[in-house]
Design a protein around this motif. Structure first.
Motif, PDB file in Angstrom:
ATOM      1  N   ARG A 193      -2.761   0.170  -4.999  1.00 48.11           N
ATOM      2  CA  ARG A 193      -1.765   1.230  -5.178  1.00 48.11           C
ATOM      3  C   ARG A 193      -1.970   1.882  -6.550  1.00 48.11           C
ATOM      4  O   ARG A 193      -2.503   1.249  -7.480  1.00 48.11           O
ATOM      5  CB  ARG A 193      -0.352   0.673  -5.023  1.00 48.11           C
ATOM      6  N   LYS A 194      -1.517   3.117  -6.645  1.00 39.96           N
ATOM      7  CA  LYS A 194      -1.871   3.989  -7.770  1.00 39.96           C
ATOM      8  C   LYS A 194      -1.649   3.328  -9.144  1.00 39.96           C
ATOM      9  O   LYS A 194      -2.559   3.246  -9.963  1.00 39.96           O
ATOM     10  CB  LYS A 194      -1.050   5.269  -7.652  1.00 39.96           C
ATOM     11  N   HIS A 195      -0.421   2.857  -9.401  1.00 39.39           N
ATOM     12  CA  HIS A 195      -0.112   2.396 -10.752  1.00 39.39           C
ATOM     13  C   HIS A 195      -0.776   1.057 -11.076  1.00 39.39           C
ATOM     14  O   HIS A 195      -1.149   0.809 -12.230  1.00 39.39           O
ATOM     15  CB  HIS A 195       1.405   2.302 -10.937  1.00 39.39           C
ATOM     16  N   GLU A 198      -4.339   1.911 -11.914  1.00 38.27           N
ATOM     17  CA  GLU A 198      -4.420   2.484 -13.273  1.00 38.27           C
ATOM     18  C   GLU A 198      -4.371   1.382 -14.336  1.00 38.27           C
ATOM     19  O   GLU A 198      -5.117   1.410 -15.308  1.00 38.27           O
ATOM     20  CB  GLU A 198      -3.249   3.454 -13.505  1.00 38.27           C
TER      21      GLU A 198
END
Ligand SMILES: [Zn+2]
Length: 274
Positions: A193-195, A198
């Motif tokens: 997932r994105k976060h 990151e």
């Protein structure tokens, strides 16, 4: 995701008369009305959180898992409390995200130590929820406490019983399935997932920087390189401190206690892991 070494001894809080009585009540409730317990949306075998979501249980899980979510390996205690989660969902399950919730859940495992894990809210409540697919659903599914759990072929990796490194590799910071179970686990828990991705990318960039610094040796550096490194750090002593600090960080980055150790191990396979 890495393999978790969980304390084998069952916490005393799960061996009380109240827990035994609650378990017997659930099993008797199923036996009294199996068809009703299988009906969609029924609440007959609902499991309250008061007997498992308690400080004594949670503290043991957090300690065993080195303060990390068992799925995404995020350290979360500075921003949240985290969840005591059931590997096999207690109140109902889904074979796929788009199918309806099937009843009952794995009520007979509601207080079983091996079925309890510590997770972040994003992995548990945001992604996994009641999703518990089997490779051999429905034939191998255990629907009640009389069925043989050993026939099940779960697609979700169990952080204690499975070695996630056998199923999930990393392409730099991105988790990639090596097997069907690895691919399913990445999807079920939202491990890319994105976060989270990151955070892992940032962590990997820091690690690569520390790794470069840790490999520096002032005794073999050219005079030009040495002068440049000293200029960056201020003094020769500061440069030496920075190199030693980078070595210490690198040596701890793949340990069980380190955040995102699974990704670090995949990218730096020679680092100490325990
Ligand atoms: Zn998580």
């Amino acid at each position: 995701m890495i393999r978790v070494k969980k304390t084998r001894r069952v916490p005393a809080a799960l061996q009380t008369a109240d827990v035994t009585a609650a378990l017997h009540a659930l099993e008797a409730g199923y036996d009294a009305a199996p068809a009703a317990c299988r009906a969609p949306r029924n609440q007959l075998l609902h499991v309250p959180a008061t007997l498992y979501n308690i400080p004594a249980i949670k503290a043991r899980l957090i300690a065993d898992q080195k303060e990390k979510c068992c799925y995404c390996e995020g350290k979360l205690l500075h921003i949240g409390y985290g969840d005591v989660e059931h590997y096999r969902p207690k109140n109902g399950f889904k074979q796929s995200p788009t199918t309806k919730l099937e009843k009952p859940g794995y009520y007979w495992l509601a207080y079983q130590w091996t079925n309890l894990l510590f997770t972040c809210k994003r992995c548990n409540g945001g992604h996994k929820r009641n999703y518990f697919p089997l490779a051999n659903h429905p034939a191998g599914r255990a629907y009640c406490h009389h069925d043989d759990l050993g026939q099940e072929q779960p697609l979700l990796l169990h952080p204690v019983l499975d070695n996630p490194a056998d199923h999930i590799r990393f392409r730099r910071a991105v988790a990639v399935g090596k097997t069907a179970r690895g691919r399913a686990t990445i999807t079920i828990c939202g491990l890319n997932r994105k976060h989270t991705l990151e955070r892992r990318r940032t962590h990997l960039a820091h690690m690569e920087s520390h790794d470069l610094m840790a490999d520096k040796d002032i005794t073999t550096m050219s005079a030009t390189d040495l002068a440049r490194e000293i200029a960056k750090c201020g003094t020769a002593q500061a440069l030496v401190r920075r190199i030693l600090q980078a070595r210490a960080i690198r040596d701890q980055a793949a340990l069980d206690s380190a955040e995102y150790a699974g990704m670090v191990r995949a990218n730096f396979p020679l680092l100490p892991q325990r």
